[in-house]
Enzyme design. Structure first.
Site, PDB file in Angstrom:
ATOM      1  N   CYS A  73     -11.951  11.627 -19.938  1.00 43.88           N
ATOM      2  CA  CYS A  73     -12.077  12.489 -18.759  1.00 43.88           C
ATOM      3  C   CYS A  73     -12.316  13.951 -19.091  1.00 43.88           C
ATOM      4  O   CYS A  73     -12.324  14.786 -18.192  1.00 43.88           O
ATOM      5  CB  CYS A  73     -10.842  12.353 -17.881  1.00 43.88           C
ATOM      6  N   GLU A 112     -17.871   9.108 -19.145  1.00 40.60           N
ATOM      7  CA  GLU A 112     -17.520   7.866 -19.836  1.00 40.60           C
ATOM      8  C   GLU A 112     -18.256   6.696 -19.200  1.00 40.60           C
ATOM      9  O   GLU A 112     -18.043   5.552 -19.543  1.00 40.60           O
ATOM     10  CB  GLU A 112     -16.008   7.643 -19.879  1.00 40.60           C
ATOM     11  N   LYS A 157       0.194  12.325  -9.007  1.00 38.01           N
ATOM     12  CA  LYS A 157       1.530  12.678  -9.493  1.00 38.01           C
ATOM     13  C   LYS A 157       1.523  13.543 -10.753  1.00 38.01           C
ATOM     14  O   LYS A 157       2.261  14.516 -10.856  1.00 38.01           O
ATOM     15  CB  LYS A 157       2.320  11.388  -9.802  1.00 38.01           C
ATOM     16  N   ARG A 206       3.443  17.111 -11.580  1.00 39.42           N
ATOM     17  CA  ARG A 206       4.588  17.172 -12.485  1.00 39.42           C
ATOM     18  C   ARG A 206       4.337  18.139 -13.652  1.00 39.42           C
ATOM     19  O   ARG A 206       5.209  18.908 -14.040  1.00 39.42           O
ATOM     20  CB  ARG A 206       4.927  15.782 -13.011  1.00 39.42           C
ATOM     21  N   ASN A 223      -9.671   9.645  -8.961  1.00 40.45           N
ATOM     22  CA  ASN A 223      -9.922  10.273 -10.263  1.00 40.45           C
ATOM     23  C   ASN A 223     -11.391  10.122 -10.610  1.00 40.45           C
ATOM     24  O   ASN A 223     -11.856   9.026 -10.910  1.00 40.45           O
ATOM     25  CB  ASN A 223      -9.049   9.598 -11.329  1.00 40.45           C
ATOM     26  N   ARG A 269       2.486   2.864 -19.175  1.00 38.71           N
ATOM     27  CA  ARG A 269       3.293   4.095 -19.134  1.00 38.71           C
ATOM     28  C   ARG A 269       3.070   4.980 -20.365  1.00 38.71           C
ATOM     29  O   ARG A 269       3.416   6.155 -20.369  1.00 38.71           O
ATOM     30  CB  ARG A 269       4.774   3.753 -18.965  1.00 38.71           C
ATOM     31  N   THR A 279       0.401   6.145 -21.209  1.00 39.53           N
ATOM     32  CA  THR A 279      -0.587   7.179 -20.858  1.00 39.53           C
ATOM     33  C   THR A 279       0.102   8.455 -20.378  1.00 39.53           C
ATOM     34  O   THR A 279      -0.533   9.488 -20.274  1.00 39.53           O
ATOM     35  CB  THR A 279      -1.542   6.696 -19.727  1.00 39.53           C
ATOM     36  N   HIS A 333      -6.091  18.239 -15.011  1.00 42.17           N
ATOM     37  CA  HIS A 333      -6.748  16.939 -14.827  1.00 42.17           C
ATOM     38  C   HIS A 333      -5.898  16.058 -13.906  1.00 42.17           C
ATOM     39  O   HIS A 333      -4.675  16.071 -13.983  1.00 42.17           O
ATOM     40  CB  HIS A 333      -6.959  16.256 -16.179  1.00 42.17           C
ATOM     41  N   ALA A 388       0.815  -1.216   0.000  1.00 38.59           N
ATOM     42  CA  ALA A 388       0.000   0.000   0.000  1.00 38.59           C
ATOM     43  C   ALA A 388       0.848   1.265   0.000  1.00 38.59           C
ATOM     44  O   ALA A 388       0.550   2.228  -0.711  1.00 38.59           O
ATOM     45  CB  ALA A 388      -0.937  -0.003   1.201  1.00 38.59           C
TER      46      ALA A 388
END
Lengths: 384, 345, 134
Positions: free
Chosen positions: B112, B80, B239, B243, B266, B199, B201, B234, B29
């Protein structure tokens, strides 16, 4: 209007009658009633049958013709009328039969009630169709849930308890031990009721009557005709039907059963007696709370004191107001459309002195049959 | 100038913690929380879906706006997870709001960013004079396949905006969209759960679209990050938005208020919009906000928004963060039942 | 069931009832005839507001088929501030409901006609202080 007497009583066993079809059940009760009345059969001029939901329980409508046929009355073209008023169907059938004799139209008629419920697996949901489908059931309420809300409010307002309600089940089971036709001939303890699972809090499984197979039949005759067949006629001094809003939410006070109150007032007036003159009662205990609210709404006690009557044992056989010596719907069984007739049959047996070990000594008796949460009420007063 | 007349939000009250999901799948976790930046997520009740969430946030928006319901001329629901594959959610919303039946409506789907697409549609209709007010909703009850990393983040919630050109609490000074054909995340017709490129995405999808849209809209308005009080991007996880904010030159302070993803996950079409609403909850007149959504597939809608003094007179409570804090934790078994992950006999 | 549900959507999605302008009594569900005034009834639609008080409640454990996934759930009789009483689910922890609790209307799913049928929506209630729980 002519006086009307009950000259014959018949009843099938109530319960899960796996080996008996709808017609088998009806015929078993009918035969017993005809024999009890000492009739041959062809004297019957009309038949009224209380049946709540042949259409959903056994996919059979036109129940009236089916029963006339299998009773051997179609061959002599006797008119047959099916009556539906939820689980007050039997009571209303009795009232219609009564009117046909009192009015002079017929001399001898059958008042019957029958239901076959165990051919489907969802009998409880069919019982829920006695409440408002669109505005009670669709939002998620059930018949038990509506009675539960009455119980909850009674507890909140008057201090009654789950134990008080449990004692009503216990009493009715105790009475049923002495009724050979009853579905549950065994005693239960308060603890058994309290430890049974909740169906709709605060009501539990053992607060609810079963949904049973069964039929019950009465033979009614005008007074002069009755005297030819029996020395022990029991007279229907009055039978009154009354209505209330179908949905609980439309009623001013959900603990007030206005249909019952009105019918009782009129029935006592028509029978020319007071509630204190009535010595034995059959009340519609589809749920324990229904029986308790009937104590109050029939007038055995003041509003808000039903539970005190239970605690003091006043509703036991031997008490001031013996209620449900048959075992009631809870222990004798609730064959829906048959119940109103079954209750009246019990009162007749009690007044004739034919109730065996559950005998109550009474001159007058009262049956109260209600539909759903009380939107239909039928109150009848009998005298020996 | 066209802008936001009112807004409303809805977040289902159930929450599941990352620890609880990790417990079931035998994962670490702490590593997931650190890697994903999502600590817990919202879960819809058994009787909630995109339609009910849309209605609840739209009702709040309409109530706060104090405008006649019949002056709403368009309803767009972006999601969606529309309850029906065929049959609009927007008609359910329109009926539940009790607005005049002469209104334009459509369901939108763009992963989204369907909610922000609805805002743009409303802006265009208001500016053209077709309608007086438009209602744009972004709402989802998104699903991740059991055991998929998405399960830690895919959540439920929604936000609704009334778009108009009078009485605005915030003006939309500019909007710009950047769109390419980039299949980073998708769900094929008839499939219960979405699939994604892992990755893939990130760089070619999220970062490229968000930074391009945000960068371009600032450039063409001669604005730079220090001209904004707040920025909302969004939030597919905790993270990426942090970033991309850093890449563009925003500070942690500018994005903190809108960073709701850590505690509700999300919410897909509701994601950047709920963050934006959290900003509106505390925004003061004349503050400038950069909002940039992202929809897989892929595209970004960027907005430059300036708060007006009307914001002081609109009801803003309960706010988004208050709703976030008002959660009830559930275990994975109950979650599996609520999300219909259990095969019934 | 589909046409039967569709016909009353307006009244299920929102607490819209009717009012007899002859006597002033309000009804939910809507009635086409005032039970007090009968022939003198003058019926028109009326919005009944969204807040009320629980006058009684139950927790349903033995639910009918479409509601099985929701059990145990709370059903209450909610007396609206505007007068009429509504039978409705109350969305809250069964342990927390009580007589006299103040509630407000919310929009929720009632159920669905299986996996490929239509979805039924309508009004339920939640505690008025739901936003301040925990």
């Amino acid at each position: 209007m002519r006086r009307v007497a009950v000259i014959g009583v018949g009843m099938s066993k109530f319960g899960e009658l796996w080996n008996m079809s709808f017609r088998d059940i009806v015929i078993s009760a009918g035969t017993e009633a005809i024999e009890d009345a000492n009739l041959e059969g062809r004297e019957i001029e009309a038949m009224y049958i209380g049946n709540m939901s042949g259409g959903r329980f056994i996919s059979q409508e036109h129940i009236s013709a089916l029963i006339a046929d299998y009773s051997g009355l179609a061959s002599i073209n006797v008119p047959s009328i099916r009556v539906e008023a939820g689980d007050a169907s039997g009571g209303v059938a009795l009232k219609e039969a009564y009117i046909s004799v009192a009015s002079g139209i017929h001399d001898i008629v059958i008042a019957a009630g029958a239901e076959k419920v165990t051919d489907v697996g969802f009998a409880g949901e069919i019982m829920d169709s006695t409440i408002d489908q669109e505005w009670e059931a669709f939002p998620g309420a059930t018949l038990a849930g509506l009675y539960a809300m009455m119980a909850r409010l009674h507890m909140h307002r008057h201090g009654s308890t789950e134990e008080d309600l449990a004692m009503i089940s216990v009493k009715n089971h105790r009475n049923a031990v002495n009724n050979p036709k009853a579905q549950f001939r065994r005693e239960i303890r308060v603890q058994d009721v309290l430890s049974s699972p909740y169906t709709a809090e605060p009501l539990k499984m053992l607060d609810a009557a079963p949904i049973s197979d069964g039929a019950s039949v009465l033979i009614l005759a005008s007074e002069d005709v009755a005297r030819k067949y029996t020395d022990t006629p029991v007279f229907i001094d009055s039978i009154i039907q009354s209505s209330d809003f179908i949905a609980l939410q439309s009623r001013e006070d959900i603990l007030e059963m206005r249909a019952v109150k009105t019918a009782v007032r009129k029935a006592l007036r028509m029978a020319k007696c007071d509630i204190g003159d009535v010595g034995v009662f059959e009340f519609h205990d589809s749920f324990t709370i229904a029986e308790m609210l009937l104590y109050e709404n029939v007038g055995l006690c003041s509003s808000g004191e039903g539970h005190l009557l239970v605690r003091e044992g006043e509703v036991e056989i031997g008490g001031r107001y013996p209620v449900n010596p048959s075992g009631g719907l809870k222990a004798c069984g609730h064959a829906v459309g048959a119940t109103g007739i079954r209750q009246a049959g019990e009162i007749v047996l009690q007044l004739r002195g034919d109730a065996g070990k559950r005998q109550v000594d009474a001159e007058r008796g009262m049956a109260v049959n209600i539909g759903g949460t009380g939107a239909t009420a039928v109150v009848s007063v009998f005298r020996r | 100038m066209v802008g936001i007349v009112s807004y409303g939000t809805y977040i289902p009250r159930y929450r599941i913690k990352a620890e609880e999901i990790a417990r079931i799948w035998g994962e670490n976790a702490e590593a997931i929380k650190n890697g994903l930046g999502v600590y817990e997520k919202s879960v819809p009740d058994i009787d909630e879906d995109t339609a009910t969430i849309s209605v609840m946030c739209a009702r709040e928006a309409v109530k706060r706006a104090g405008i006649p319901r019949n002056s709403i001329g368009a309803v767009f629901v972006g999601s969606e997870s529309h309850p029906y594959a065929v049959k609009p959610t927007a008609t359910i919303v329109g009926e539940a709001l009790g607005i005049d039946r002469f209104f334009h409506s459509a369901d939108l789907e763009f992963a989204c960013k369907a909610g922000t697409a609805g805002i743009q549609n409303c802006m265009a209709m208001v500016e053209s004079g077709m309608i007086r007010y438009g209602l744009a909703i972004g709402a989802d009850t998104s699903q991740g396949a059991p055991g998929d990393p998405l399960e830690y983040s895919a959540s439920a919630g929604g936000a609704a905006f009334i778009i108009g050109d009078d009485g605005t609490i915030a003006e939309i000074r500019d909007t710009l969209s950047f769109t390419t054909d980039t299949p980073d995340f998708w769900r094929r017709e008839g499939q219960p759960y979405p699939s994604h490129g892992g990755r893939f995405t990130g760089e070619p999808a999220y970062f490229r679209h968000v930074s391009t849209a945000a960068g371009e809209i600032m450039k063409r308005n001669n604005l730079s990050p220090e001209d904004f009080s707040y920025a909302v991007f969004h939030m597919p996880n905790g993270k990426f938005p942090v970033r991309v904010a850093r890449m563009l030159g925003f500070t942690g302070k500018q994005i903190e208020q809108g960073l709701v993803v850590r505690y509700i996950g999300n919410t897909y079409s509701g994601s950047s919009l709920l963050g934006f609403c959290a900003v509106l909850d505390i925004a003061r007149p004349e503050e400038r906000i950069l909002l940039t959504s992202f929809g897989s597939g892929a595209g970004s809608d960027a907005f430059i928004i300036e708060v007006t003094e009307n914001i002081e007179s609109i009801e803003r409570n309960p706010g988004v963060w208050e709703k976030i804090r008002n959660g009830v934790y559930i275990d994975y078994g109950f979650y599996a039942k609520l999300r219909r992950k259990i095969r019934m006999g | 069931m589909l046409p039967r549900f569709w016909r009353k959507i307006r009244y299920r999605y929102n607490l819209i009832g009717t009012e007899c302008t002859n006597c002033g009594k309000k009804f939910y569900p809507p009635r086409n005839l005032c039970p007090e005034c009968r022939r003198k009834s003058r019926i028109s639609e009326v919005e009944l507001g969204e807040e009320g008080t629980v006058i009684s409640y139950t927790v349903i454990h033995d639910a009918s088929e479409p509601y099985k996934l929701q059990k145990p759930y709370v059903v209450g009789l909610v007396k609206l501030n505007s007068g009429p009483t509504v039978t409705s689910q109350i969305v809250c922890d069964p342990e927390s409901v009580e007589i006299g609790m103040r509630v407000r209307a919310v929009f929720r799913k009632y159920g669905e006609d299986g996996e490929d049928g239509i979805i039924y929506y309508g009004t339920k209630f939640e505690p008025l202080n739901a936003g301040e729980m925990e």
